[in-house]
Write a protein that holds these residues in place. Structure first.
Motif, mmCIF file in Angstrom:
data_model
loop_
_atom_site.group_PDB
_atom_site.id
_atom_site.type_symbol
_atom_site.label_atom_id
_atom_site.label_comp_id
_atom_site.label_asym_id
_atom_site.label_seq_id
_atom_site.Cartn_x
_atom_site.Cartn_y
_atom_site.Cartn_z
ATOM 1 N N ILE A 153 -30.067 -133.354 -57.277
ATOM 2 C CA ILE A 153 -30.529 -131.995 -57.858
ATOM 3 C C ILE A 153 -28.811 -132.064 -57.486
ATOM 4 O O ILE A 153 -28.737 -131.773 -56.271
ATOM 5 C CB ILE A 153 -31.391 -131.925 -57.035
ATOM 6 C CG1 ILE A 153 -32.665 -132.496 -57.278
ATOM 7 C CG2 ILE A 153 -31.689 -130.649 -57.167
ATOM 8 C CD1 ILE A 153 -34.037 -132.063 -56.799
ATOM 9 N N SER A 154 -28.207 -131.405 -58.398
ATOM 10 C CA SER A 154 -26.986 -130.064 -58.565
ATOM 11 C C SER A 154 -26.072 -131.548 -58.275
ATOM 12 O O SER A 154 -25.687 -132.855 -58.064
ATOM 13 C CB SER A 154 -27.548 -129.358 -57.499
ATOM 14 O OG SER A 154 -25.915 -128.666 -57.421
ATOM 15 N N VAL A 155 -25.664 -130.716 -56.345
ATOM 16 C CA VAL A 155 -24.340 -131.693 -55.806
ATOM 17 C C VAL A 155 -25.183 -133.273 -54.965
ATOM 18 O O VAL A 155 -24.159 -134.281 -54.624
ATOM 19 C CB VAL A 155 -24.100 -130.704 -54.928
ATOM 20 C CG1 VAL A 155 -25.033 -130.763 -53.559
ATOM 21 C CG2 VAL A 155 -22.704 -131.324 -54.287
ATOM 22 N N ASP A 197 -29.801 -131.515 -63.704
ATOM 23 C CA ASP A 197 -28.409 -130.542 -63.520
ATOM 24 C C ASP A 197 -27.630 -131.793 -62.122
ATOM 25 O O ASP A 197 -26.843 -130.412 -61.431
ATOM 26 C CB ASP A 197 -28.882 -129.061 -63.384
ATOM 27 C CG ASP A 197 -28.665 -128.785 -63.984
ATOM 28 O OD1 ASP A 197 -27.906 -128.763 -65.121
ATOM 29 O OD2 ASP A 197 -28.448 -126.718 -63.661
ATOM 30 N N PRO A 198 -27.015 -132.036 -62.487
ATOM 31 C CA PRO A 198 -25.797 -132.561 -61.233
ATOM 32 C C PRO A 198 -24.490 -131.789 -61.756
ATOM 33 O O PRO A 198 -24.466 -131.527 -62.623
ATOM 34 C CB PRO A 198 -25.753 -134.151 -61.890
ATOM 35 C CG PRO A 198 -26.109 -133.914 -63.521
ATOM 36 C CD PRO A 198 -27.433 -132.998 -63.665
ATOM 37 N N PHE A 199 -23.854 -131.748 -60.024
ATOM 38 C CA PHE A 199 -22.999 -130.766 -59.779
ATOM 39 C C PHE A 199 -21.504 -132.227 -60.690
ATOM 40 O O PHE A 199 -21.685 -133.020 -59.662
ATOM 41 C CB PHE A 199 -22.232 -130.270 -58.686
ATOM 42 C CG PHE A 199 -21.616 -129.868 -58.666
ATOM 43 C CD1 PHE A 199 -21.068 -127.887 -59.089
ATOM 44 C CD2 PHE A 199 -20.412 -129.791 -58.199
ATOM 45 C CE1 PHE A 199 -19.935 -126.841 -58.677
ATOM 46 C CE2 PHE A 199 -19.150 -129.467 -57.883
ATOM 47 C CZ PHE A 199 -19.270 -127.985 -58.028
ATOM 48 N N VAL A 221 -24.216 -121.952 -63.582
ATOM 49 C CA VAL A 221 -23.744 -122.561 -62.290
ATOM 50 C C VAL A 221 -23.117 -123.656 -63.067
ATOM 51 O O VAL A 221 -22.966 -123.634 -63.853
ATOM 52 C CB VAL A 221 -24.281 -123.585 -61.181
ATOM 53 C CG1 VAL A 221 -23.554 -124.575 -60.429
ATOM 54 C CG2 VAL A 221 -25.775 -122.993 -60.785
ATOM 55 N N THR A 278 -22.053 -127.731 -64.620
ATOM 56 C CA THR A 278 -23.597 -128.416 -64.191
ATOM 57 C C THR A 278 -23.864 -128.943 -65.674
ATOM 58 O O THR A 278 -24.819 -128.840 -66.224
ATOM 59 C CB THR A 278 -24.006 -127.783 -63.450
ATOM 60 O OG1 THR A 278 -24.211 -126.604 -64.238
ATOM 61 C CG2 THR A 278 -24.245 -127.546 -62.130
ATOM 62 N N HIS A 288 -30.451 -122.776 -63.563
ATOM 63 C CA HIS A 288 -30.514 -124.206 -62.576
ATOM 64 C C HIS A 288 -31.238 -125.065 -62.282
ATOM 65 O O HIS A 288 -31.327 -125.958 -61.976
ATOM 66 C CB HIS A 288 -29.077 -123.838 -61.362
ATOM 67 C CG HIS A 288 -28.763 -124.660 -60.977
ATOM 68 N ND1 HIS A 288 -27.745 -126.432 -61.472
ATOM 69 C CD2 HIS A 288 -28.263 -125.368 -59.652
ATOM 70 C CE1 HIS A 288 -27.424 -126.896 -60.550
ATOM 71 N NE2 HIS A 288 -27.701 -126.437 -59.390
ATOM 72 N N ASP A 289 -31.974 -124.171 -61.707
ATOM 73 C CA ASP A 289 -33.808 -124.773 -61.073
ATOM 74 C C ASP A 289 -34.292 -125.356 -62.175
ATOM 75 O O ASP A 289 -35.234 -126.242 -62.076
ATOM 76 C CB ASP A 289 -34.271 -123.833 -60.542
ATOM 77 C CG ASP A 289 -33.755 -122.864 -59.209
ATOM 78 O OD1 ASP A 289 -32.094 -123.221 -58.754
ATOM 79 O OD2 ASP A 289 -34.103 -122.281 -59.526
#
Length: 124
Positions: free
Chosen positions: A7-9, A42-44, A76, A79, A102-103
């Motif tokens: 998730i994200s980072v 939603d990967p960074f 964000v 992403t 982003h959520d």
């Protein structure tokens, strides 16, 4: 089968697990290699100051199946682009107004029938 979710980072450690398991299997001759699946929410994509598109070409590499849940209208940075080595599910247009962009990929994924499923090809 091994299914990692980033998730994200958190896409960075998820990809590191895929890389390590794949390399471990290669060192052992490839005879005992689990099916490796990655889900990126939603990967960074940026790494450091200069590798802004790092994740685009890296995330999903060496996985047997990989999928990205993408939202393109959140503030964000880094992403909102599809990954080259993943099937991309763009959930942007499905987002309720009361959920931060982003959520949304995480919320969408956890509410879907996809949670915990293992796919045995890259198109599922």
């Amino acid at each position: 089968a091994v299914h990692v979710i980033g998730i994200s980072v958190g896409a960075f450690p998820a990809q590191a697990v895929i890389d390590e398991l794949s390399q471990l299997a290669d060192r052992r001759g490839g005879s005992v290699r689990p099916f490796l699946q990655a889900t990126f929410l939603d990967p960074f994509l940026a790494r450091g100051l200069y590798e802004w598109g790092y994740g685009i070409e890296r995330f999903g590499l060496r996985a047997d199946a990989a999928v990205q849940y993408l939202n393109t209208d959140d503030p964000v940075p880094f992403t909102n682009r599809p990954l080259s080595n993943c099937r991309t599910v763009d959930v942007t247009s499905l987002r309720p107004e009361n959920i931060f962009g982003h959520d949304w990929p995480l919320v969408y994924y956890t509410m879907s029938d996809k949670v915990g499923n293992i796919y045995y090809d890259k198109t599922s």
